[in-house]
Scaffold this motif. Structure first.
Motif, PDB file in Angstrom:
ATOM      1  N   PHE A   1      17.028  36.538  88.578  1.00 34.72           N
ATOM      2  CA  PHE A   1      16.142  36.203  87.458  1.00 34.72           C
ATOM      3  C   PHE A   1      16.151  37.322  86.421  1.00 34.72           C
ATOM      4  O   PHE A   1      16.070  37.059  85.219  1.00 34.72           O
ATOM      5  CB  PHE A   1      14.727  35.922  87.946  1.00 34.72           C
ATOM      6  CG  PHE A   1      13.878  35.225  86.911  1.00 34.72           C
ATOM      7  CD1 PHE A   1      14.158  33.922  86.537  1.00 34.72           C
ATOM      8  CD2 PHE A   1      12.809  35.871  86.310  1.00 34.72           C
ATOM      9  CE1 PHE A   1      13.391  33.268  85.567  1.00 34.72           C
ATOM     10  CE2 PHE A   1      12.031  35.224  85.355  1.00 34.72           C
ATOM     11  CZ  PHE A   1      12.327  33.926  84.980  1.00 34.72           C
ATOM     12  N   ALA A   2      16.249  38.570  86.864  1.00 35.99           N
ATOM     13  CA  ALA A   2      16.374  39.676  85.909  1.00 35.99           C
ATOM     14  C   ALA A   2      17.635  39.493  85.074  1.00 35.99           C
ATOM     15  O   ALA A   2      17.617  39.721  83.835  1.00 35.99           O
ATOM     16  CB  ALA A   2      16.411  41.006  86.656  1.00 35.99           C
ATOM     17  N   GLU A   3      18.715  39.062  85.713  1.00 40.85           N
ATOM     18  CA  GLU A   3      19.951  38.806  84.968  1.00 40.85           C
ATOM     19  C   GLU A   3      19.777  37.640  84.000  1.00 40.85           C
ATOM     20  O   GLU A   3      20.321  37.658  82.890  1.00 40.85           O
ATOM     21  CB  GLU A   3      21.091  38.529  85.943  1.00 40.85           C
ATOM     22  CG  GLU A   3      21.475  39.740  86.784  1.00 40.85           C
ATOM     23  CD  GLU A   3      22.473  39.410  87.891  1.00 40.85           C
ATOM     24  OE1 GLU A   3      22.853  38.211  88.018  1.00 40.85           O
ATOM     25  OE2 GLU A   3      22.864  40.322  88.643  1.00 40.85           O
ATOM     26  N   ALA A   4      19.007  36.632  84.405  1.00 41.99           N
ATOM     27  CA  ALA A   4      18.775  35.486  83.522  1.00 41.99           C
ATOM     28  C   ALA A   4      17.988  35.894  82.283  1.00 41.99           C
ATOM     29  O   ALA A   4      18.281  35.440  81.170  1.00 41.99           O
ATOM     30  CB  ALA A   4      18.035  34.391  84.284  1.00 41.99           C
ATOM     31  N   LEU A   5      16.987  36.747  82.464  1.00 44.34           N
ATOM     32  CA  LEU A   5      16.190  37.194  81.313  1.00 44.34           C
ATOM     33  C   LEU A   5      17.033  38.014  80.354  1.00 44.34           C
ATOM     34  O   LEU A   5      16.788  37.991  79.130  1.00 44.34           O
ATOM     35  CB  LEU A   5      14.998  38.023  81.800  1.00 44.34           C
ATOM     36  CG  LEU A   5      13.939  37.286  82.618  1.00 44.34           C
ATOM     37  CD1 LEU A   5      12.823  38.250  83.029  1.00 44.34           C
ATOM     38  CD2 LEU A   5      13.350  36.112  81.839  1.00 44.34           C
ATOM     39  N   ALA A   6      18.014  38.729  80.876  1.00 38.93           N
ATOM     40  CA  ALA A   6      18.873  39.562  80.026  1.00 38.93           C
ATOM     41  C   ALA A   6      20.005  38.759  79.383  1.00 38.93           C
ATOM     42  O   ALA A   6      20.642  39.228  78.442  1.00 38.93           O
ATOM     43  CB  ALA A   6      19.454  40.713  80.843  1.00 38.93           C
ATOM     44  N   ASP A   7      20.238  37.555  79.862  1.00 39.50           N
ATOM     45  CA  ASP A   7      21.327  36.720  79.366  1.00 39.50           C
ATOM     46  C   ASP A   7      20.888  35.989  78.092  1.00 39.50           C
ATOM     47  O   ASP A   7      19.721  36.037  77.686  1.00 39.50           O
ATOM     48  CB  ASP A   7      21.733  35.720  80.447  1.00 39.50           C
ATOM     49  CG  ASP A   7      23.160  35.213  80.288  1.00 39.50           C
ATOM     50  OD1 ASP A   7      23.813  35.558  79.287  1.00 39.50           O
ATOM     51  OD2 ASP A   7      23.616  34.452  81.182  1.00 39.50           O
ATOM     52  N   THR A   8      21.821  35.284  77.495  1.00 35.55           N
ATOM     53  CA  THR A   8      21.526  34.483  76.304  1.00 35.55           C
ATOM     54  C   THR A   8      21.343  33.024  76.700  1.00 35.55           C
ATOM     55  O   THR A   8      21.801  32.605  77.772  1.00 35.55           O
ATOM     56  CB  THR A   8      22.676  34.602  75.293  1.00 35.55           C
ATOM     57  OG1 THR A   8      23.906  34.212  75.947  1.00 35.55           O
ATOM     58  CG2 THR A   8      22.791  36.035  74.782  1.00 35.55           C
ATOM     59  N   PRO A   9      20.670  32.199  75.887  1.00 38.36           N
ATOM     60  CA  PRO A   9      20.513  30.784  76.210  1.00 38.36           C
ATOM     61  C   PRO A   9      21.864  30.128  76.507  1.00 38.36           C
ATOM     62  O   PRO A   9      22.833  30.301  75.760  1.00 38.36           O
ATOM     63  CB  PRO A   9      19.872  30.210  74.946  1.00 38.36           C
ATOM     64  CG  PRO A   9      19.103  31.367  74.377  1.00 38.36           C
ATOM     65  CD  PRO A   9      19.955  32.570  74.652  1.00 38.36           C
ATOM     66  N   GLY A  10      21.914  29.416  77.629  1.00 36.39           N
ATOM     67  CA  GLY A  10      23.144  28.756  78.041  1.00 36.39           C
ATOM     68  C   GLY A  10      24.101  29.634  78.799  1.00 36.39           C
ATOM     69  O   GLY A  10      25.134  29.163  79.291  1.00 36.39           O
ATOM     70  N   GLY A  11      23.774  30.931  78.933  1.00 37.66           N
ATOM     71  CA  GLY A  11      24.654  31.844  79.643  1.00 37.66           C
ATOM     72  C   GLY A  11      24.683  31.574  81.131  1.00 37.66           C
ATOM     73  O   GLY A  11      23.798  30.894  81.677  1.00 37.66           O
ATOM     74  N   PRO A  12      25.679  32.119  81.845  1.00 42.50           N
ATOM     75  CA  PRO A  12      25.843  31.803  83.270  1.00 42.50           C
ATOM     76  C   PRO A  12      24.663  32.229  84.138  1.00 42.50           C
ATOM     77  O   PRO A  12      24.343  31.547  85.113  1.00 42.50           O
ATOM     78  CB  PRO A  12      27.120  32.562  83.650  1.00 42.50           C
ATOM     79  CG  PRO A  12      27.319  33.580  82.577  1.00 42.50           C
ATOM     80  CD  PRO A  12      26.747  32.989  81.333  1.00 42.50           C
ATOM     81  N   ALA A  13      23.999  33.331  83.801  1.00 43.92           N
ATOM     82  CA  ALA A  13      22.857  33.762  84.608  1.00 43.92           C
ATOM     83  C   ALA A  13      21.671  32.819  84.424  1.00 43.92           C
ATOM     84  O   ALA A  13      20.923  32.566  85.371  1.00 43.92           O
ATOM     85  CB  ALA A  13      22.468  35.190  84.250  1.00 43.92           C
ATOM     86  N   ARG A  14      21.504  32.306  83.216  1.00 41.71           N
ATOM     87  CA  ARG A  14      20.405  31.341  82.988  1.00 41.71           C
ATOM     88  C   ARG A  14      20.673  30.012  83.676  1.00 41.71           C
ATOM     89  O   ARG A  14      19.755  29.289  84.050  1.00 41.71           O
ATOM     90  CB  ARG A  14      20.200  31.120  81.485  1.00 41.71           C
ATOM     91  CG  ARG A  14      19.655  32.355  80.795  1.00 41.71           C
ATOM     92  CD  ARG A  14      18.489  32.090  79.917  1.00 41.71           C
ATOM     93  NE  ARG A  14      18.032  33.363  79.348  1.00 41.71           N
ATOM     94  CZ  ARG A  14      17.540  33.501  78.134  1.00 41.71           C
ATOM     95  NH1 ARG A  14      17.427  32.439  77.355  1.00 41.71           N
ATOM     96  NH2 ARG A  14      17.137  34.675  77.703  1.00 41.71           N
TER      97      ARG A  14
END
Length: 557
Positions: A125-138
């Motif tokens: 989830f930390a990686e998702a917050l640092a990612d951009t919309p539509g990015g692989p972590a999100r």
């Protein structure tokens, strides 16, 4: 009811019965079972030291609620790392020692798996917050743009099970208001996106990690929630667990979607590749019984909790209906029915059954709420337990019910920690009352829960009378009733038997399971047992007229 109707149940075949089909499994809530270091929170070394109790009681396996690293936003059901142990509870070495000790005592170990969501503290989830919309972590989670010209409205109207919106908006890495993420439970429990192959691969690896350490299975949290309807349509109905009605209702778009079954078939293949009959147990709040039975088809899970049975009213017609429906649905797919009366999410049945019949299931009971009748509740709870343990299939017990423990219905509101209490705006008291640390020794600090008086939730003074050392060896105590019932259940092979209804009045349940006759009296007048019946066990004293009200009797048929 048709007294001559027989509900078929398949007997096990072969000389080596599959253990899980008729197992009695005991749930341990780790923070409330036994505290080894005096910090007021139960732990794995404490559990290991008290495993002898389970062997003495006569259960086949223990299921442990989560002990993984977690911020404890929802008592450990917000997992930050699925391959480790939270320092609150000990270490991986402590987990290995617990598994080894249980095996030495002949008790299998089932651990909780929480696949619907992670903790917001999870690395992903930390990686998702640092990612951009539509990015692989999100894409590992369920992120969506908000509605309205500036995206300030939640993507849809879904509500959290704990109250309030099921969506929370994040701040993007550049500091601007951003997307929203779905959390069907607490804001600290973001839902995973199970349409993402990376999520599926990760959980297969988590299963392998614990199987390789020797666990015998997994209780799967929110097993009915992993797949959501793809378009996330509007749904404005309240998040009720089960309606408890036989009225057909539209299936909510976040629960019991058909896609979950593909996931469990892949898990079953993995478990079947290991020796020792490892099992999957579904926590699936699903109705009707025919939908629930889909989770325990031969190539999916092994067991699914029968919550419809847990919620059934204390009356002969209601009990007859749910028992019959449950056995028929499970039999249709060749699975055992898995009975349960209490767990860490519901008011303990020794209190729930002390409320007037027909009372809606309370989500916690506190000061100022209608209070159950403790004597009536325990009398009915003992009768319900003896009835449950006589049924074909598997049964689950919740820690402390073998002591007759009631709900803590006078828990101070300021001591409550269940997120339901805060998120509901202090309208739902939540589950803390059934999670209070259990009493072992009447005259010891914290009633023997730990070496000090510390207890993460306060224990009521009345619990001294329920302590194990006040009941062990005492004829007629709730603890000794459980021990006797579990011994007789095993000796008479009731879990693998066949239920045959016997003629009875409308306020009486009577049936035969193999050589054992069972009678539960829900009516106001005593009911005689058949002539010459040899009484094997009773939940309460019989009188000269037979089985009194709210009593179950087992007898040699």
């Amino acid at each position: 009811m048709n007294a001559n109707e027989t509900t078929p149940y398949p007997r096990r075949s072969g000389t080596a019965p599959v253990w899980w089909r008729d197992a009695v499994i005991y749930q341990v809530y780790p923070r409330s079972y036994a505290d080894s270091d005096g910090d007021g929170i139960g732990d794995l070394p404490g559990i290991t030291a008290r495993l002898g109790h389970l062997s003495e009681l006569g259960v086949d396996a223990v299921w442990l609620s989560p002990f993984y690293p977690s911020p404890q936003a929802d008592a450990g059901y917000d997992v930050a790392d699925y391959r480790d142990v939270d320092p609150l509870f000990g270490t991986l070495a402590d987990a290995d020692a617990m598994i080894a000790k249980a095996r030495e005592l002949g008790v299998r170990v089932i651990v909780d798996l929480v696949p619907n969501h992670t903790s917001s503290a999870h690395r992903w989830f930390a990686e998702a917050l640092a990612d951009t919309p539509g990015g692989p972590a999100r894409q590992r989670y369920i992120f969506r743009d908000g509605r309205g010209p500036d995206g300030a409205e939640a993507p849809n109207s879904w509500q959290s099970v704990f109250g309030g919106s099921a969506w929370t908006r994040i701040t993007e890495p550049d500091g601007t208001p951003g997307q929203w993420y779905l959390h069907l439970f607490d804001v600290g429990q973001p839902d995973l996106n199970w349409d993402n192959p990376e999520v599926r691969t990760e959980f297969l690896d988590i299963l392998r990690f614990w199987l390789d350490r020797g666990v015998d299975g997994f209780r799967v949290d929110v097993a009915h929630g992993l797949i959501k309807q793809a378009d996330l349509p509007e749904w404005q109905e309240p998040q009720e667990i089960l309606s408890g009605q036989e009225v057909a209702k539209p299936r909510p778009p976040m629960w019991d979607q058909d896609g979950v079954h593909e996931i469990y078939r892949s898990w079953r293949k993995l478990l079947d590749s290991y020796p020792g009959d490892r099992i999957l147990v579904a926590e699936a709040w699903v109705e009707p019984a025919e939908r629930l039975a889909r989770y325990v088809r031969p190539d999916e899970m092994h067991q699914a909790f029968n919550f419809e049975y847990l919620l059934a009213a204390w009356s002969a017609p209601a009990q007859y209906a749910v028992i019959t429906r449950s056995l028929e649905a499970a039999d249709a797919v060749g699975a055992p029915t898995t009975w349960v009366l209490s767990n860490h999410d519901v008011v303990r049945h020794a209190s729930r059954l002390g409320l007037p019949i027909g009372t809606p299931k309370p989500n916690g009971i506190g000061v100022g709420d209608p209070q159950p009748d403790p004597a009536l509740g325990l009398r009915r709870a003992r009768a319900a337990t003896l009835l449950m343990l006589s049924l074909p299939g598997s049964a689950y017990l919740y820690q402390g019910e073998e002591l007759g423990l009631p709900e803590h219905t006078a828990l101070p509101d300021e001591a409550r920690q269940d997120p339901t209490w805060a998120r509901s705006g202090h309208t739902e008291r939540g589950r803390d009352g059934c999670r209070v640390p259990i009493p072992w020794e009447a005259d010891a600090p914290s009633y023997g829960f730990g070496p000090t008086d510390a207890s993460w939730l306060p224990q009521p003074p009345s619990w001294a009378e329920y302590a194990l050392d006040r009941q062990r060896g005492v004829p007629g105590s709730t603890y000794e009733m459980y021990r006797t019932a579990l011994r007789l259940r095993r000796e008479a092979e009731l879990g693998g038997g066949t239920l045959e209804w016997l003629p009875a009045a409308d306020d009486v349940l009577a049936f035969r399971n193999g050589t054992v006759g069972v009678l539960t009296n829900f009516g106001p007048n005593p009911v005689p047992l058949p002539d010459g019946a040899e009484v094997l066990a009773t939940s309460g004293a019989l009188d000269e007229h037979g089985v009194p009200t709210d009593v179950t009797a087992w007898y040699r048929a």
